[in-house]
Enzyme design. Structure first.
Site, PDB file in Angstrom:
ATOM      1  N   PRO A   9      83.806  53.610  40.449  1.00  0.00           N
ATOM      2  CA  PRO A   9      84.914  52.958  41.141  1.00  0.00           C
ATOM      3  C   PRO A   9      84.757  51.460  41.341  1.00  0.00           C
ATOM      4  O   PRO A   9      83.690  50.975  41.691  1.00  0.00           O
ATOM      5  CB  PRO A   9      84.966  53.687  42.494  1.00  0.00           C
ATOM      6  CG  PRO A   9      83.697  54.441  42.610  1.00  0.00           C
ATOM      7  CD  PRO A   9      83.218  54.703  41.224  1.00  0.00           C
ATOM      8  N   ASN A  10      85.859  50.781  41.086  1.00  0.00           N
ATOM      9  CA  ASN A  10      86.042  49.341  41.297  1.00  0.00           C
ATOM     10  C   ASN A  10      85.397  48.462  40.232  1.00  0.00           C
ATOM     11  O   ASN A  10      85.593  47.251  40.245  1.00  0.00           O
ATOM     12  CB  ASN A  10      85.570  48.911  42.704  1.00  0.00           C
ATOM     13  CG  ASN A  10      86.374  49.588  43.788  1.00  0.00           C
ATOM     14  OD1 ASN A  10      87.598  49.531  43.766  1.00  0.00           O
ATOM     15  ND2 ASN A  10      85.708  50.268  44.710  1.00  0.00           N
ATOM     16  N   ARG A  17      86.679  39.668  41.558  1.00  0.00           N
ATOM     17  CA  ARG A  17      86.329  39.519  42.980  1.00  0.00           C
ATOM     18  C   ARG A  17      84.812  39.444  43.092  1.00  0.00           C
ATOM     19  O   ARG A  17      84.103  39.906  42.213  1.00  0.00           O
ATOM     20  CB  ARG A  17      86.814  40.731  43.800  1.00  0.00           C
ATOM     21  CG  ARG A  17      88.295  40.966  43.773  1.00  0.00           C
ATOM     22  CD  ARG A  17      88.977  40.186  44.892  1.00  0.00           C
ATOM     23  NE  ARG A  17      90.410  40.083  44.649  1.00  0.00           N
ATOM     24  CZ  ARG A  17      91.293  41.039  44.922  1.00  0.00           C
ATOM     25  NH1 ARG A  17      90.906  42.156  45.469  1.00  0.00           N
ATOM     26  NH2 ARG A  17      92.568  40.864  44.661  1.00  0.00           N
ATOM     27  N   TYR A  22      78.572  40.100  41.708  1.00  0.00           N
ATOM     28  CA  TYR A  22      78.670  40.818  40.430  1.00  0.00           C
ATOM     29  C   TYR A  22      78.874  39.900  39.220  1.00  0.00           C
ATOM     30  O   TYR A  22      78.996  40.396  38.096  1.00  0.00           O
ATOM     31  CB  TYR A  22      79.804  41.851  40.506  1.00  0.00           C
ATOM     32  CG  TYR A  22      79.605  42.843  41.638  1.00  0.00           C
ATOM     33  CD1 TYR A  22      78.515  43.714  41.616  1.00  0.00           C
ATOM     34  CD2 TYR A  22      80.467  42.908  42.728  1.00  0.00           C
ATOM     35  CE1 TYR A  22      78.295  44.616  42.646  1.00  0.00           C
ATOM     36  CE2 TYR A  22      80.265  43.806  43.760  1.00  0.00           C
ATOM     37  CZ  TYR A  22      79.181  44.652  43.716  1.00  0.00           C
ATOM     38  OH  TYR A  22      78.971  45.543  44.742  1.00  0.00           O
ATOM     39  N   ASN A  73      76.722  53.429  35.573  1.00  0.00           N
ATOM     40  CA  ASN A  73      76.790  52.723  36.852  1.00  0.00           C
ATOM     41  C   ASN A  73      77.777  53.501  37.723  1.00  0.00           C
ATOM     42  O   ASN A  73      78.995  53.327  37.599  1.00  0.00           O
ATOM     43  CB  ASN A  73      77.246  51.279  36.673  1.00  0.00           C
ATOM     44  CG  ASN A  73      77.184  50.519  37.995  1.00  0.00           C
ATOM     45  OD1 ASN A  73      77.118  51.138  39.066  1.00  0.00           O
ATOM     46  ND2 ASN A  73      77.208  49.203  37.937  1.00  0.00           N
ATOM     47  N   ALA A  76      79.803  53.017  43.988  1.00  0.00           N
ATOM     48  CA  ALA A  76      79.592  53.549  45.344  1.00  0.00           C
ATOM     49  C   ALA A  76      79.249  55.044  45.348  1.00  0.00           C
ATOM     50  O   ALA A  76      78.614  55.535  46.301  1.00  0.00           O
ATOM     51  CB  ALA A  76      80.827  53.278  46.193  1.00  0.00           C
ATOM     52  N   HIS A  79      75.725  56.470  46.119  1.00  0.00           N
ATOM     53  CA  HIS A  79      75.194  56.664  47.466  1.00  0.00           C
ATOM     54  C   HIS A  79      75.801  57.866  48.185  1.00  0.00           C
ATOM     55  O   HIS A  79      75.538  58.086  49.362  1.00  0.00           O
ATOM     56  CB  HIS A  79      75.431  55.383  48.288  1.00  0.00           C
ATOM     57  CG  HIS A  79      75.184  54.130  47.503  1.00  0.00           C
ATOM     58  ND1 HIS A  79      73.950  53.828  46.957  1.00  0.00           N
ATOM     59  CD2 HIS A  79      76.010  53.110  47.120  1.00  0.00           C
ATOM     60  CE1 HIS A  79      74.035  52.670  46.293  1.00  0.00           C
ATOM     61  NE2 HIS A  79      75.277  52.227  46.382  1.00  0.00           N
ATOM     62  N   ASP A  86      74.814  66.920  40.237  1.00  0.00           N
ATOM     63  CA  ASP A  86      74.854  68.268  39.641  1.00  0.00           C
ATOM     64  C   ASP A  86      75.371  68.225  38.202  1.00  0.00           C
ATOM     65  O   ASP A  86      74.857  68.942  37.337  1.00  0.00           O
ATOM     66  CB  ASP A  86      75.747  69.200  40.482  1.00  0.00           C
ATOM     67  CG  ASP A  86      75.102  69.586  41.803  1.00  0.00           C
ATOM     68  OD1 ASP A  86      73.879  69.391  41.949  1.00  0.00           O
ATOM     69  OD2 ASP A  86      75.819  70.093  42.694  1.00  0.00           O
ATOM     70  N   GLU A  97      70.474  54.995  34.956  1.00  0.00           N
ATOM     71  CA  GLU A  97      71.274  54.476  36.074  1.00  0.00           C
ATOM     72  C   GLU A  97      71.178  52.949  36.048  1.00  0.00           C
ATOM     73  O   GLU A  97      70.079  52.404  35.989  1.00  0.00           O
ATOM     74  CB  GLU A  97      70.687  55.022  37.389  1.00  0.00           C
ATOM     75  CG  GLU A  97      71.364  54.520  38.646  1.00  0.00           C
ATOM     76  CD  GLU A  97      70.607  54.943  39.919  1.00  0.00           C
ATOM     77  OE1 GLU A  97      69.449  55.408  39.827  1.00  0.00           O
ATOM     78  OE2 GLU A  97      71.189  54.783  41.000  1.00  0.00           O
ATOM     79  N   HIS A  99      72.611  49.275  37.847  1.00  0.00           N
ATOM     80  CA  HIS A  99      73.357  48.551  38.880  1.00  0.00           C
ATOM     81  C   HIS A  99      73.280  47.060  38.581  1.00  0.00           C
ATOM     82  O   HIS A  99      72.197  46.542  38.268  1.00  0.00           O
ATOM     83  CB  HIS A  99      72.785  48.818  40.272  1.00  0.00           C
ATOM     84  CG  HIS A  99      72.888  50.257  40.647  1.00  0.00           C
ATOM     85  ND1 HIS A  99      74.076  50.840  41.003  1.00  0.00           N
ATOM     86  CD2 HIS A  99      71.959  51.239  40.636  1.00  0.00           C
ATOM     87  CE1 HIS A  99      73.875  52.125  41.237  1.00  0.00           C
ATOM     88  NE2 HIS A  99      72.601  52.404  41.018  1.00  0.00           N
ATOM     89  N   ARG A 106      70.248  45.325  49.585  1.00  0.00           N
ATOM     90  CA  ARG A 106      71.521  45.139  50.284  1.00  0.00           C
ATOM     91  C   ARG A 106      71.575  46.020  51.538  1.00  0.00           C
ATOM     92  O   ARG A 106      70.538  46.292  52.144  1.00  0.00           O
ATOM     93  CB  ARG A 106      72.674  45.409  49.303  1.00  0.00           C
ATOM     94  CG  ARG A 106      72.649  44.404  48.113  1.00  0.00           C
ATOM     95  CD  ARG A 106      73.748  44.663  47.117  1.00  0.00           C
ATOM     96  NE  ARG A 106      75.075  44.477  47.704  1.00  0.00           N
ATOM     97  CZ  ARG A 106      76.206  44.807  47.088  1.00  0.00           C
ATOM     98  NH1 ARG A 106      76.172  45.340  45.867  1.00  0.00           N
ATOM     99  NH2 ARG A 106      77.368  44.614  47.680  1.00  0.00           N
TER     100      ARG A 106
HETATM  101  O1  CA2 Z   1      75.415  46.696  41.839  1.00  0.00           O
HETATM  102  C1  CA2 Z   1      76.098  47.595  41.347  1.00  0.00           C
HETATM  103  O2  CA2 Z   1      76.315  47.691  40.143  1.00  0.00           O
HETATM  104  C2  CA2 Z   1      76.762  48.628  42.264  1.00  0.00           C
HETATM  105  O3  CA2 Z   1      76.701  49.889  41.608  1.00  0.00           O
HETATM  106  C3  CA2 Z   1      78.196  48.170  42.434  1.00  0.00           C
HETATM  107  C4  CA2 Z   1      78.989  49.020  43.406  1.00  0.00           C
HETATM  108  C5  CA2 Z   1      78.254  49.193  44.717  1.00  0.00           C
HETATM  109  O4  CA2 Z   1      78.958  50.124  45.531  1.00  0.00           O
HETATM  110  C6  CA2 Z   1      76.827  49.690  44.505  1.00  0.00           C
HETATM  111  O5  CA2 Z   1      76.195  49.758  45.763  1.00  0.00           O
HETATM  112  C7  CA2 Z   1      76.057  48.757  43.598  1.00  0.00           C
HETATM  113  C8  CA2 Z   1      80.342  48.383  43.696  1.00  0.00           C
HETATM  114  C9  CA2 Z   1      81.155  48.116  42.476  1.00  0.00           C
HETATM  115  C10 CA2 Z   1      82.303  47.267  42.865  1.00  0.00           C
HETATM  116  O6  CA2 Z   1      82.576  46.427  41.792  1.00  0.00           O
HETATM  117  C11 CA2 Z   1      83.304  45.321  42.016  1.00  0.00           C
HETATM  118  C12 CA2 Z   1      83.350  44.416  41.002  1.00  0.00           C
HETATM  119  C13 CA2 Z   1      84.048  43.262  41.168  1.00  0.00           C
HETATM  120  C14 CA2 Z   1      84.722  43.020  42.333  1.00  0.00           C
HETATM  121  C15 CA2 Z   1      84.685  43.933  43.348  1.00  0.00           C
HETATM  122  C16 CA2 Z   1      83.982  45.103  43.189  1.00  0.00           C
END
Ligand code: CA2
Length: 145
Positions: A9-10, A17, A22, A73, A76, A79, A86, A97, A99, A106
């Protein structure tokens, strides 16, 4: 060799953003980077991004018998998701995995990964090059066999 790159997600918002966390490269940039590297290694690569846990589970199940390695990846869901753990365990496909940031540096809620036990390695805090490292790792492992 067939590799699936799964993003949770995201991650479709990459580059739009929070560039301080990122980076400024987009999801399309990530795909282009990996596609280029995969071509060099003679790997067939496919990509799937979803904001939905069930869709990611379906993609993992559909990889069974077809895909030799997954770069994942889970964002979220890292976590929170026993269901994704599974699914990875069920298919038994070597998974790395990845990130972009280092979740261990963090917030405390990011410092647990439900998926790590089903992965052969975790690469974190290296930005998009971490995905390339994962590709090489899976490629080496596949050709060692
Ligand atoms: O560091 C990573 O790759 C994470 O998997 C990114 C997740 C975060 O929940 C993990 O703790 C670590 C969040 C991805 C959100 O991606 C965005 C990218 C650009 C702008 C906003 C969010």
């Amino acid at each position: 060799m067939n590799i699936l790159v799964l993003n949770g997600p995201n991650l479709n918002l990459l580059g739009m953003r929070e560039p301080e966390i990122y980076g400024s490269a987009t999801y399309a940039d990530l795909q282009a980077l990996l596609q280029k590297e995969a071509h060099k290694l003679d790997i067939a690569i496919e990509f799937f991004q979803s904001n939905h846990e069930g869709a990611l589970i379906d993609a993992i199940q559909a990889a069974y018998g077809r895909i030799h390695g997954i770069i994942f990846n889970p964002a979220a869901y890292t976590h929170t998701s026993i269901a994704l753990l599974d699914a990875l365990k069920a298919v038994g496909i070597p998974t790395v995995e990845v990130h972009i940031s280092d979740p261990d540096q963090r917030e405390p809620f990011r410092q647990v990964s439900y998926l790590r036990p089903a992965c052969i390695a975790t690469i974190k805090g290296k930005g998009l090059p971490g995905y390339v490292e994962a590709l090489h790792l899976l490629h080496e492992r596949y050709h060692q066999k």
